[in-house]
Design a protein around this motif. Structure first.
Motif, PDB file in Angstrom:
ATOM      1  N   PHE A   1     -67.093  22.757 -92.772  1.00  0.00           N
ATOM      2  CA  PHE A   1     -65.741  22.209 -92.715  1.00  0.00           C
ATOM      3  C   PHE A   1     -65.343  21.608 -94.065  1.00  0.00           C
ATOM      4  CE2 PHE A   1     -62.770  18.725 -92.010  1.00  0.00           C
ATOM      5  CZ  PHE A   1     -61.750  19.391 -91.358  1.00  0.00           C
ATOM      6  N   ALA A   2     -66.276  20.900 -94.696  1.00  0.00           N
ATOM      7  CA  ALA A   2     -65.977  20.291 -95.997  1.00  0.00           C
ATOM      8  C   ALA A   2     -65.545  21.362 -96.996  1.00  0.00           C
ATOM      9  CB  ALA A   2     -67.197  19.540 -96.516  1.00  0.00           C
ATOM     10  N   ALA A   3     -66.270  22.495 -97.010  1.00  0.00           N
ATOM     11  CA  ALA A   3     -65.933  23.552 -97.965  1.00  0.00           C
ATOM     12  C   ALA A   3     -64.541  24.124 -97.680  1.00  0.00           C
ATOM     13  CB  ALA A   3     -66.995  24.656 -97.910  1.00  0.00           C
ATOM     14  N   VAL A   4     -64.223  24.352 -96.399  1.00  0.00           N
ATOM     15  CA  VAL A   4     -62.904  24.890 -96.059  1.00  0.00           C
ATOM     16  C   VAL A   4     -61.813  23.901 -96.435  1.00  0.00           C
ATOM     17  CG1 VAL A   4     -61.422  25.778 -94.231  1.00  0.00           C
ATOM     18  CG2 VAL A   4     -63.868  26.090 -94.064  1.00  0.00           C
TER      19      VAL A   4
ATOM     20  N   GLU B   1     -56.393  28.948-108.590  1.00  0.00           N
ATOM     21  CA  GLU B   1     -57.644  29.004-109.345  1.00  0.00           C
ATOM     22  C   GLU B   1     -58.509  27.769-109.089  1.00  0.00           C
ATOM     23  OE1 GLU B   1     -56.357  29.737-113.327  1.00  0.00           O
ATOM     24  OE2 GLU B   1     -55.361  31.560-112.668  1.00  0.00           O
ATOM     25  N   THR B   2     -57.858  26.589-109.150  1.00  0.00           N
ATOM     26  CA  THR B   2     -58.595  25.360-108.871  1.00  0.00           C
ATOM     27  C   THR B   2     -59.150  25.393-107.455  1.00  0.00           C
ATOM     28  OG1 THR B   2     -56.977  24.271-110.250  1.00  0.00           O
ATOM     29  CG2 THR B   2     -58.422  22.845-108.973  1.00  0.00           C
ATOM     30  N   GLY B   3     -58.331  25.844-106.512  1.00  0.00           N
ATOM     31  CA  GLY B   3     -58.738  25.842-105.113  1.00  0.00           C
ATOM     32  C   GLY B   3     -59.976  26.668-104.871  1.00  0.00           C
ATOM     33  N   VAL B   4     -59.962  27.909-105.369  1.00  0.00           N
ATOM     34  CA  VAL B   4     -61.090  28.777-105.061  1.00  0.00           C
ATOM     35  C   VAL B   4     -62.339  28.330-105.835  1.00  0.00           C
ATOM     36  CG1 VAL B   4     -60.688  30.613-106.746  1.00  0.00           C
ATOM     37  CG2 VAL B   4     -61.678  31.167-104.547  1.00  0.00           C
ATOM     38  N   SER B   5     -62.176  27.841-107.050  1.00  0.00           N
ATOM     39  CA  SER B   5     -63.335  27.357-107.811  1.00  0.00           C
ATOM     40  C   SER B   5     -63.950  26.142-107.131  1.00  0.00           C
ATOM     41  CB  SER B   5     -62.935  26.968-109.240  1.00  0.00           C
ATOM     42  OG  SER B   5     -62.178  27.985-109.832  1.00  0.00           O
ATOM     43  N   ALA B   6     -63.098  25.214-106.710  1.00  0.00           N
ATOM     44  CA  ALA B   6     -63.611  24.010-106.054  1.00  0.00           C
ATOM     45  C   ALA B   6     -64.330  24.374-104.761  1.00  0.00           C
ATOM     46  CB  ALA B   6     -62.484  23.027-105.772  1.00  0.00           C
ATOM     47  N   GLY B   7     -63.817  25.386-104.070  1.00  0.00           N
ATOM     48  CA  GLY B   7     -64.471  25.817-102.832  1.00  0.00           C
ATOM     49  C   GLY B   7     -65.874  26.331-103.088  1.00  0.00           C
ATOM     50  N   VAL B   8     -66.023  27.144-104.137  1.00  0.00           N
ATOM     51  CA  VAL B   8     -67.343  27.681-104.468  1.00  0.00           C
ATOM     52  C   VAL B   8     -68.302  26.541-104.818  1.00  0.00           C
ATOM     53  CG1 VAL B   8     -68.641  29.054-106.140  1.00  0.00           C
ATOM     54  CG2 VAL B   8     -66.489  29.925-105.214  1.00  0.00           C
ATOM     55  N   VAL B   9     -67.837  25.620-105.667  1.00  0.00           N
ATOM     56  CA  VAL B   9     -68.702  24.507-106.078  1.00  0.00           C
ATOM     57  C   VAL B   9     -69.074  23.645-104.865  1.00  0.00           C
ATOM     58  CG1 VAL B   9     -68.770  22.365-107.426  1.00  0.00           C
ATOM     59  CG2 VAL B   9     -67.856  24.467-108.445  1.00  0.00           C
ATOM     60  N   THR B  10     -68.097  23.370-103.995  1.00  0.00           N
ATOM     61  CA  THR B  10     -68.395  22.544-102.814  1.00  0.00           C
ATOM     62  C   THR B  10     -69.430  23.219-101.930  1.00  0.00           C
ATOM     63  OG1 THR B  10     -66.132  21.740-102.846  1.00  0.00           O
ATOM     64  CG2 THR B  10     -67.381  21.347-100.841  1.00  0.00           C
ATOM     65  N   SER B  11     -69.291  24.538-101.695  1.00  0.00           N
ATOM     66  CA  SER B  11     -70.247  25.157-100.771  1.00  0.00           C
ATOM     67  C   SER B  11     -71.648  25.173-101.377  1.00  0.00           C
ATOM     68  CB  SER B  11     -69.791  26.543-100.313  1.00  0.00           C
ATOM     69  OG  SER B  11     -69.352  27.311-101.379  1.00  0.00           O
TER      70      SER B  11
END
Lengths: 584, 584
Positions: A401-404, A417-427
């Motif tokens: 859930f945190a990653a989503v 760009e920020t959104g998808v990069s942050a998602g990768v780093v969070t997961s």
């Protein structure tokens, strides 16, 4: 190069040799249907990407042909898609103003760079890199992108000028310019949107009622947007709405795709590096999941690395023929598959159909209102907005859930760009956090059996001088010290301890950090007069341990099973003196 | 707050109540020895950090006292250490020129920020974050830092002015200024270095020969550098070498640690954010490994989160008393432990000794040549340069070697911050890469047993319509799609396949990406008329799967063991018609 190895890189050599009349018929029918569907979609996605309408058609011709040669999917249809078009607009909008020659040239550069990256990843067989984009991150990203895209198209429905690449920016722009709303545009836009929503929900049942089979009704409903295009174009022409301020597509050149050269200044290339990488990965992930879903229905095989090569070639084609970044689209591929496409030749025939359209049909879209294209986009992308991923992720695990949540929140408020990069780093961080505190269980013997289970969950027998600890995770740097801490705590708590057995049936890997932790544990336990043993070590882990000196230095033994460990470590009763026994 | 909970944050309440005369004697003797050892070391590390000599002594007084109150180790000695001093010089050198008031103030700020971060991590119980620094990365970083430190001190031995924070910069500076070498300085520096190397290797045997016990000989050898200090200081004074251009320590204020206020401009704080974080983590990791090694010898317990609080308090103390970032040092802690320190009170007595030195002994070091301090540093840090990590890592795994090599290469050529950050990133990427291609084995039954083993390694029995695949890794986003690809390939290859059994004994975790991959696999196999089963699923994984709808949608069953799966999926011979049997 022999034919088999050449065929690996040119799948066309495989299916091309078995091509026959039955396959031709299936392909040709599918191509006609897809062509009709693609004309409005191509124009709409060009609008979304901030490019002239013909760019959308050009982006569908050469890329489809190249994918037909290099791709492995029998039904994938390649061309402009919503999310990639949005990402193109966001990336190119940073380096040039929409409508300028520099903007179109930068879009070509983006396609070239994305094509080169995909090709390189494919040739280096590094398709696995796309896996770092987890499912929840992709789902969150696509849902948030859908919202962004729909919001960005509202300005065309209202007939106002407003920009912005994030939800707050777009909302502020719409509110500021709302008084300038063009009522004729609004009427057309709202009607088209309402009609298209009805097409999605109501046209298929209506077609079934008039006697079409389920497959034909489905395909008919997918080509429904053409009706909206025809109706609103006629309305603009008949009532001369262009004079009333309705924005129209206008003059579109009648031409085959031109030969274009992307701009290649070092500055531009470095600015587009990150966007190109993200577009490549997102495009690849979308495309491969569509391709695999369709291939599974026919038990066909998709080669991810060859798909990278196919998509890379398609994007290079787009770069040199007036297009912009492309990938395999979901809706068009499903239509292609359902309409009976048998081989990639269906794609080639679609390209032919679109080339004919580019040559002869473009005058017909002169009066097509941009509001209709915006309506097409809004209705298409709202189908992508599936917020149920939030609920699913919450129910399944807080980590997912945190990653989503991070991906969606940042995509909407800080851009794609920020959104998808942050998602990768969070997961990645969430995974590291989870594995950094592995599940470990002190185990004891289930009475009367050879099974060893968690002392906290089962009534088991333990030996006071032996600590048997089952480690339920591979041991590597994020959790190596955790094991040290835990064992130090046990050793400090249990004064009678003489033996520690680490049970490793679920340890799939040991890295050098973990090895050094094991060495430190061994040395510290030795200082405290405690022996260290291992049990149930897997083959590959044992092979790895044998490459170090750890097993020589270890104070205890490696037991094949925990049962054997417990048996051997049981306090043996003092043996009768040897001489005495001999004399008996 | 009750006493037990207060005692958790104030370990002094625990050991303080049991303090007695025997412990006092042990602590006092250790304190005298450590004080003698710390005086030259403190001066030297201040030089390394680019600060005035008294800063080194101040940094050893208040921090030791605060650690004695908050720390959990009975023998750790806190103060300036080589690697952290080097990192301080690199970080502060970016924002101010050495020797200015701004430089000293920025060093205080760095200590304050580092202290605040350590304290925050400790209170939030986030000590596990330090684990992301893998053993090979730390080993590589410390070895490379040792080389950098030794190289940076050569200028003091040569008596020239030269700077640089990376090996190429330092080498270029030394070469450019080599003609300015001061021969008197060189003579002193080389003699001191040679003497100190002899102290490390030869003094202990010499002391043993004159009749000292092994422990006293060891401690005597550790205080050997004081001899070099005394001899070279006398030489400078007697021959008036200061007039011949030998750089000396000069006037040092006779004072207790002053109350200082760190600079706190937002700009400075943001510039020092990353360095402060890296210094905190490196300092913590060094300190905790020393503390745990010493604690294990006495079966004592180190609480990593409380250690963060102790080190945080020590650094805050340094910030307000004219110091710079500190941590637990290896050499001094070992001496403290071996000299008989029983409780943290030994640290308090050391602080008292250093305070007396700061008040009364500083005039004695006026003529101390900087070359001697440089020699002290060089000999100390070359002991840290353990290149065997490269060999060990290479032998153990290429992945670990990559992390070490990247860390060392970048630390030497691009500086300490880049080096350690790149090392962390490399080790994470390497782990993700490894787990992205998990080991999977098609298994079959070992004839006559209930065991199932890899078909490639063992002569086993398989069923042509059943594919049994053992997955040797947790399933999560980097490898979720890998399983999809592999199963799609098997399904395409085996036309007779009707059942797939995934065997999960080593799957410790399943995340949402993997769940969705399993759902996609299930749906695709269903399209192809193949059922999906699971076997030997662990409790926590089963709990997780039950939080989704996957088990309801799955076409097959969950078997407790692979043996049961094989038995139940065996093609049952056509049963005799029911009625016939009943009539029999």
């Amino acid at each position: 190069m022999t034919l088999p190895s050449l065929a690996r890189y040119l799948p066309i050599l495989d299916w091309g040799r078995r091509y026959d009349r039955a396959r031709f018929t299936g392909d040709a029918v599918a191509a006609v249907i897809v062509t009709i569907m693609l004309i409005p979609q191509s124009l709409a996605y060009a609008l979304l990407a901030g490019l002239p309408p013909e760019a959308g058609i050009y982006a569908s011709i050469v890329p489809i042909l190249l994918y037909a040669v290099f791709g492995t999917s029998r039904s994938l249809a390649v061309g402009p898609v919503a999310v990639v078009s949005l990402m193109t607009a966001a990336a190119v909008g940073e380096v040039a103003a929409s409508g300028t020659a520099g903007y179109a040239a930068a879009a070509l550069t983006l396609a070239l760079m994305s094509g080169a990256m995909l090709l390189a990843l494919g040739l280096l067989r590094m398709g696995f890199l796309a896996n770092f984009l987890s499912h929840p991150v992709i789902a969150g990203f696509i849902a948030a992108s859908g919202i962004l895209i729909a919001a960005s198209q509202l300005r065309h429905v209202l007939g106002i000028e407003a920009g912005g690449h994030t939800l707050p920016e777009i909302a502020a722009g719409l509110i500021a310019h709302l008084p300038e709303t063009n009522l004729a545009t609004l009427a057309l836009g709202v009607s088209a949107t309402a009609f298209l929503f009805w097409v999605r929900k109501g046209l298929k049942p209506a077609l079934r009622r008039i006697g079409l089979g389920p497959r034909m009704a489905d395909i008919g409903a997918k080509t429904g947007p053409v009706l909206a295009i025809v109706a609103t174009t006629l309305a603009v022409w008949f009532f001369d709405l262009g004079a009333r301020g309705v924005a129209i597509v206008g003059a579109v050149p009648q031409s085959l795709p031109p030969l274009t050269l992307p701009a290649l200044s070092p500055e531009l290339v470095s600015q587009l590096l990150v966007p190109a990488l993200l577009i490549s990965v997102i495009g690849f992930v979308e495309s491969i999941s569509v391709a695999q879903t369709l291939a599974a229905k026919k038990r066909q095989r998709i080669d991810p690395d060859q798909e990278l090569i196919g998509l890379g070639a398609a994007n290079l084609g787009a770069a040199f023929s007036g297009g912009f970044p492309v990938t395999g689209g979901f809706a068009r591929s499903v239509v292609n598959h359902d309409a009976g496409a048998e081989t990639p030749a269906a794609g080639a025939f679609t390209a032919l159909g679109l080339a004919l359209a580019a040559l002869f049909l473009t005058p017909l879209v002169h009066f097509l209102p941009k509001a209709t294209l915006a309506a097409t986009i809004i209705v298409a992308v709202l189908g992508l907005v599936d917020l149920s991923i939030l609920k699913r992720a919450w129910a399944f695990s807080r980590a997912d859930f945190a990653a989503v949540a991070v991906t969606m929140a940042l995509t909407l408020t800080a851009g794609v760009e920020t959104g998808v990069s942050a998602g990768v780093v969070t997961s990645i961080l969430v995974h590291l956090y989870k594995t950094s505190r592995p599940h470990m269980a002190v185990v004891g013997r289930v009475p009367g059996t050879e099974h060893f289970r968690n002392v906290l969950r089962h009534a088991v027998e333990t030996q006071p001088h032996v600590l048997a600890l089952r480690v339920d995770e591979s041991l590597y740097f994020p959790n190596a010290r955790f094991l040290e801490d835990r064992l130090a705590a046990y050793a400090a708590e249990k004064p009678d301890l003489t033996d520690v057995v680490l049970m490793f049936p679920a340890v799939n890997e040991i890295d050098l950090s973990a090895l050094e932790s094991l060495e430190a544990i061994n040395a510290r336990l030795k200082e405290a007069g405690i022996r260290l043993h291992l049990s149930e070590v897997k083959g590959p882990v044992m092979d790895r341990l044998k490459r170090s000196h750890f097993l020589d230095e270890m104070t205890g033994e490696v037991f094949l099973s925990q049962h054997e460990a417990a048996r051997r470590l049981a306090k043996t009763p003092p043996a009768a003196p040897e001489p005495a026994r001999r004399s008996a």
